[in-house]
Design an enzyme around this catalytic site. Structure first.
Site, PDB file in Angstrom:
ATOM      1  N   ARG A   8       0.846  -1.189   0.000  1.00  0.00           N
ATOM      2  CA  ARG A   8       0.000   0.000   0.000  1.00  0.00           C
ATOM      3  C   ARG A   8       0.886   1.244   0.000  1.00  0.00           C
ATOM      4  O   ARG A   8       2.048   1.206   0.409  1.00  0.00           O
ATOM      5  CB  ARG A   8      -0.849   0.068   1.267  1.00  0.00           C
ATOM      6  N   LYS A  80      -3.048  -7.646  10.309  1.00  0.00           N
ATOM      7  CA  LYS A  80      -4.437  -7.437  10.734  1.00  0.00           C
ATOM      8  C   LYS A  80      -5.361  -7.104   9.559  1.00  0.00           C
ATOM      9  O   LYS A  80      -6.584  -7.217   9.687  1.00  0.00           O
ATOM     10  CB  LYS A  80      -4.516  -6.325  11.784  1.00  0.00           C
ATOM     11  N   THR A 121     -13.171   6.172  16.356  1.00  0.00           N
ATOM     12  CA  THR A 121     -12.659   4.909  15.834  1.00  0.00           C
ATOM     13  C   THR A 121     -13.683   4.308  14.892  1.00  0.00           C
ATOM     14  O   THR A 121     -14.887   4.377  15.150  1.00  0.00           O
ATOM     15  CB  THR A 121     -12.349   3.892  16.949  1.00  0.00           C
ATOM     16  N   ARG A 125     -14.978  -3.671  16.695  1.00  0.00           N
ATOM     17  CA  ARG A 125     -14.349  -4.364  17.832  1.00  0.00           C
ATOM     18  C   ARG A 125     -13.944  -3.377  18.916  1.00  0.00           C
ATOM     19  O   ARG A 125     -14.191  -3.599  20.108  1.00  0.00           O
ATOM     20  CB  ARG A 125     -13.107  -5.135  17.345  1.00  0.00           C
ATOM     21  N   ARG A 143     -11.209   7.631   9.794  1.00  0.00           N
ATOM     22  CA  ARG A 143     -10.368   6.879   8.884  1.00  0.00           C
ATOM     23  C   ARG A 143      -9.198   7.748   8.462  1.00  0.00           C
ATOM     24  O   ARG A 143      -9.138   8.926   8.746  1.00  0.00           O
ATOM     25  CB  ARG A 143     -11.174   6.432   7.662  1.00  0.00           C
ATOM     26  N   THR A 148      -2.838  11.517   9.366  1.00  0.00           N
ATOM     27  CA  THR A 148      -4.141  12.146   9.127  1.00  0.00           C
ATOM     28  C   THR A 148      -5.008  12.068  10.372  1.00  0.00           C
ATOM     29  O   THR A 148      -5.665  13.045  10.769  1.00  0.00           O
ATOM     30  CB  THR A 148      -4.864  11.468   7.951  1.00  0.00           C
ATOM     31  N   ARG A 149      -4.995  10.916  11.024  1.00  0.00           N
ATOM     32  CA  ARG A 149      -5.807  10.757  12.231  1.00  0.00           C
ATOM     33  C   ARG A 149      -5.256  11.609  13.375  1.00  0.00           C
ATOM     34  O   ARG A 149      -6.024  12.209  14.133  1.00  0.00           O
ATOM     35  CB  ARG A 149      -5.883   9.285  12.625  1.00  0.00           C
TER      36      ARG A 149
END
Length: 287
Positions: A8, A80, A121, A125, A143, A148-149
């Site tokens: 990615r 993950k 979030t 989960r 997201r 960015t977060r």
């Protein structure tokens, strides 16, 4: 040896890819690696909740496709993000030594969050477990990549992030509150890096050499747990396994009523262990 490594885009993905290349060069110094950056479905729709895009696989399928159609030889993923079963034609050749598996609250400690605080979030989960611990909390979607977060931190009381991501990128927010795995079960494969290649590729032999066998057994058990649930990253479930004298796996699964059930077992076979924990939780939740 020329190896094209698909990944990615984004700082964390590139860090992980460079780390894999470094390990390969330690084993075979003549490795000449080319990074092939791929924009995934999850990245192309960064403002859309994951569950609306398709859940598990949105961050890996396009990277895997690059290997399957021979644009690349190897794919590097956050474990993950992987589907619970390996895609036909590919082999999960190596799982590297795990980083910190914990989730963490960034911006405010859990104990210091005010009544009715807003936590950002996008993971069911994480929401399920936090709501179980603090029913007063409110949740909003978040997201984007790590930076960015972090840039949006001031818009919420806290955000939830993977501790390994912060560690690998050297990000040090002022307040980071790790949530112990004994109390807050992470996502399947969290903190581990996975490396895939074509199932018939001789590169498997080189890749196996950088694997951490204890982490591989743990991640295999966790993926077997998720596969038994028939779940993906949008299933409100998590699992964490570790190897001591034997393999121990703790799984967690949210109930329709908003509760959270957890169960721990020990065993030798990762696949049997993961399936057994999942079946136990499904029986409880479906009673």
């Amino acid at each position: 040896m020329k190896i094209r490594v698909a990944t990615r885009r984004g700082p964390l993905a590139i860090w992980q890819t460079n780390y894999v290349i470094e390990l390969l060069r330690e084993r075979q110094p003549d490795v000449d690696a080319e990074i092939v950056e791929v924009t995934t479905a999850g990245d192309r729709q960064a403002d859309v909740p994951i569950q609306e895009i398709g859940g598990k696989g949105v961050f890996v399928s396009d990277v895997q496709a690059a290997v399957l159609d021979s644009r690349a030889d190897v794919a590097v993923h956050s474990a993950k993000d992987l589907q619970s079963t390996t895609v036909s034609g590919l082999a999960l050749a190596a799982v590297l030594e795990r980083g910190d598996p914990q989730d963490c609250l960034v911006g405010c400690r859990l104990a210091d969050l005010p009544e009715g605080a807003t936590v950002a979030t996008g993971a069911p989960r994480r929401r399920a477990q936090l709501a179980h611990m603090r029913p007063d909390l409110r949740f909003v979607e978040l997201r984007g990549n790590i930076d960015t977060r972090l840039e949006r931190l001031g818009s919420f009381d806290a955000i939830v992030m993977a501790k390994a991501a912060l560690d690998r990128l050297g990000r040090e927010p002022e307040v980071v509150d790790p949530l112990p795995v004994e109390e807050f079960v992470p996502q399947v494969g969290q903190g581990a890096i996975a490396v895939e290649c074509r199932a018939d590729d001789e590169l498997k032999e080189l890749l196996v050499g950088i694997e951490d066998q204890a982490t591989r057994r743990a991640v295999d058990a966790e993926r077997a747990f998720l596969a038994e649930l028939g779940g993906d990253c949008q299933t409100p479930a998590g699992a964490y396994a570790f190897l001591s004298d034997t393999l121990e796996l703790t799984g967690v699964l949210a109930t329709a009523a908003g509760g959270v059930e957890r169960h721990t077992e020990q065993g030798e076979d990762p696949h049997e262990l993961g399936s057994s924990v999942a079946r136990h939780l499904l029986r409880i939740v479906n009673e």
